[in-house]
Design a protein around this motif. Structure first.
Motif, PDB file in Angstrom:
ATOM      1  N   VAL A 224       0.810  -1.221   0.000  1.00 33.71           N
ATOM      2  CA  VAL A 224       0.000   0.000   0.000  1.00 33.71           C
ATOM      3  C   VAL A 224       0.843   1.270   0.000  1.00 33.71           C
ATOM      4  N   LEU A 225       2.159   1.142  -0.012  1.00 31.41           N
ATOM      5  CA  LEU A 225       3.004   2.331   0.078  1.00 31.41           C
ATOM      6  C   LEU A 225       2.934   3.212  -1.172  1.00 31.41           C
ATOM      7  N   ASP A 226       2.425   2.653  -2.274  1.00 32.56           N
ATOM      8  CA  ASP A 226       2.270   3.469  -3.482  1.00 32.56           C
ATOM      9  C   ASP A 226       1.002   4.316  -3.436  1.00 32.56           C
ATOM     10  N   ARG A 227       0.184   4.134  -2.405  1.00 32.29           N
ATOM     11  CA  ARG A 227      -1.068   4.884  -2.268  1.00 32.29           C
ATOM     12  C   ARG A 227      -0.830   6.170  -1.482  1.00 32.29           C
ATOM     13  N   PRO A 228      -1.684   7.191  -1.670  1.00 23.76           N
ATOM     14  CA  PRO A 228      -1.578   8.389  -0.823  1.00 23.76           C
ATOM     15  C   PRO A 228      -1.732   8.004   0.643  1.00 23.76           C
ATOM     16  N   THR A 229      -1.043   8.693   1.516  1.00 31.23           N
ATOM     17  CA  THR A 229      -1.036   8.339   2.940  1.00 31.23           C
ATOM     18  C   THR A 229      -2.433   8.194   3.538  1.00 31.23           C
ATOM     19  N   PRO A 230      -3.389   9.111   3.285  1.00 31.72           N
ATOM     20  CA  PRO A 230      -4.722   8.959   3.903  1.00 31.72           C
ATOM     21  C   PRO A 230      -5.461   7.707   3.449  1.00 31.72           C
ATOM     22  N   GLU A 231      -5.025   7.116   2.328  1.00 28.74           N
ATOM     23  CA  GLU A 231      -5.741   5.976   1.751  1.00 28.74           C
ATOM     24  C   GLU A 231      -5.140   4.635   2.154  1.00 28.74           C
ATOM     25  N   ARG A 232      -3.953   4.641   2.724  1.00 31.55           N
ATOM     26  CA  ARG A 232      -3.225   3.383   2.940  1.00 31.55           C
ATOM     27  C   ARG A 232      -3.945   2.431   3.879  1.00 31.55           C
ATOM     28  N   SER A 233      -4.442   2.940   4.992  1.00 32.84           N
ATOM     29  CA  SER A 233      -5.127   2.062   5.955  1.00 32.84           C
ATOM     30  C   SER A 233      -6.348   1.409   5.327  1.00 32.84           C
TER      31      SER A 233
END
Length: 230
Positions: free
Chosen positions: A108-117
């Motif tokens: 998930v590290l390629d996702r924007p931070t707010p979306e990772r969880s």
């Protein structure tokens, strides 16, 4: 001969501020411990009451369902209870895990931070509610979590046990159930089929499915949880 007051020794009865502060601090600690014990007792009692209310609600719901001609009886009441357990599993246990480990998960590290969880919750759901459940070791390898002290692996094992316990309860309840992940990415959420994740824009198109719908004999007992643009 009279002594000079200016050069008299301090009285042994002079207040000692440090000792007074220590006494007050110790008293404060005692008060906090008492409050904590009382709070723990209240929490335990509240949990007992909630468990009792949940059982009563299940009995009442089963009784109501028995009166409906379009449903096959009290077993649907069991599935209502299991649907609530499923949502609690997602909204509490999965969320806690994802918030703790999302920033260490390569997937998930390629996702924007707010979306990772949210994305990590979706990945967990895809694996733990799949038709063919992977082993715990396979799940650990799939998530690719940086885990130097074994904390992530232990947390995964805990989630795994909770999900397998839920699956066993669902099987014992009988009736045909399915986990429905099918959604058209890019379309807008249907309130009859989807719950939009909090903080997301309910008017925005679906980005991905976070948790499947729980269906029993074709009836939706828990809608899909979907993620849209924030």
């Amino acid at each position: 001969m009279f002594s000079d007051p200016a050069h008299s020794w301090p009285s042994s009865r002079t207040p000692r501020p440090r000792q007074d502060a220590l006494t007050q601090a110790l008293q404060r600690i005692d008060d906090l411990e008492h409050t904590a014990r009382a709070g723990e007792q209240q929490h335990t009692e509240m949990k007992r009451r909630l468990d009792r209310l949940e059982r009563q609600l299940s009995v009442l719901l089963a009784s109501r369902l028995e009166q409906r001609s379009d449903l096959p009886g009290a077993r649907h009441g069991d599935h209502q209870t299991l649907a609530r357990r499923f949502r609690t599993l997602i909204e509490q246990d999965f969320v806690t895990f994802a918030r703790r480990f999302a920033d260490r998960c390569d997937r998930v590290l390629d996702r924007p931070t707010p979306e990772r969880s949210a994305r990590l919750i979706g990945i967990l759901s895809e694996r733990l509610f799949a038709r063919n459940l992977p082993s715990k070791q396979q799940l650990v390898r799939h998530l690719r979590l940086a885990d130097h002290a074994g904390h992530a692996e232990a947390a995964i094992a805990d989630l795994y046990e909770r999900c397998t316990d839920l699956a066993a309860r669902i099987d014992r309840a009988g009736l045909h159930h399915t986990w429905d992940f099918a959604s058209t990415i890019g379309e807008h959420a249907d309130p009859a089929r989807h719950d939009v994740w909090p903080r997301c824009d309910s008017r925005a198109p679906i980005s991905f499915v976070m948790a499947p719908a729980y269906l029993v004999d074709g009836h939706i007992y828990s809608p899909q949880i979907v993620y849209t643009r924030l």
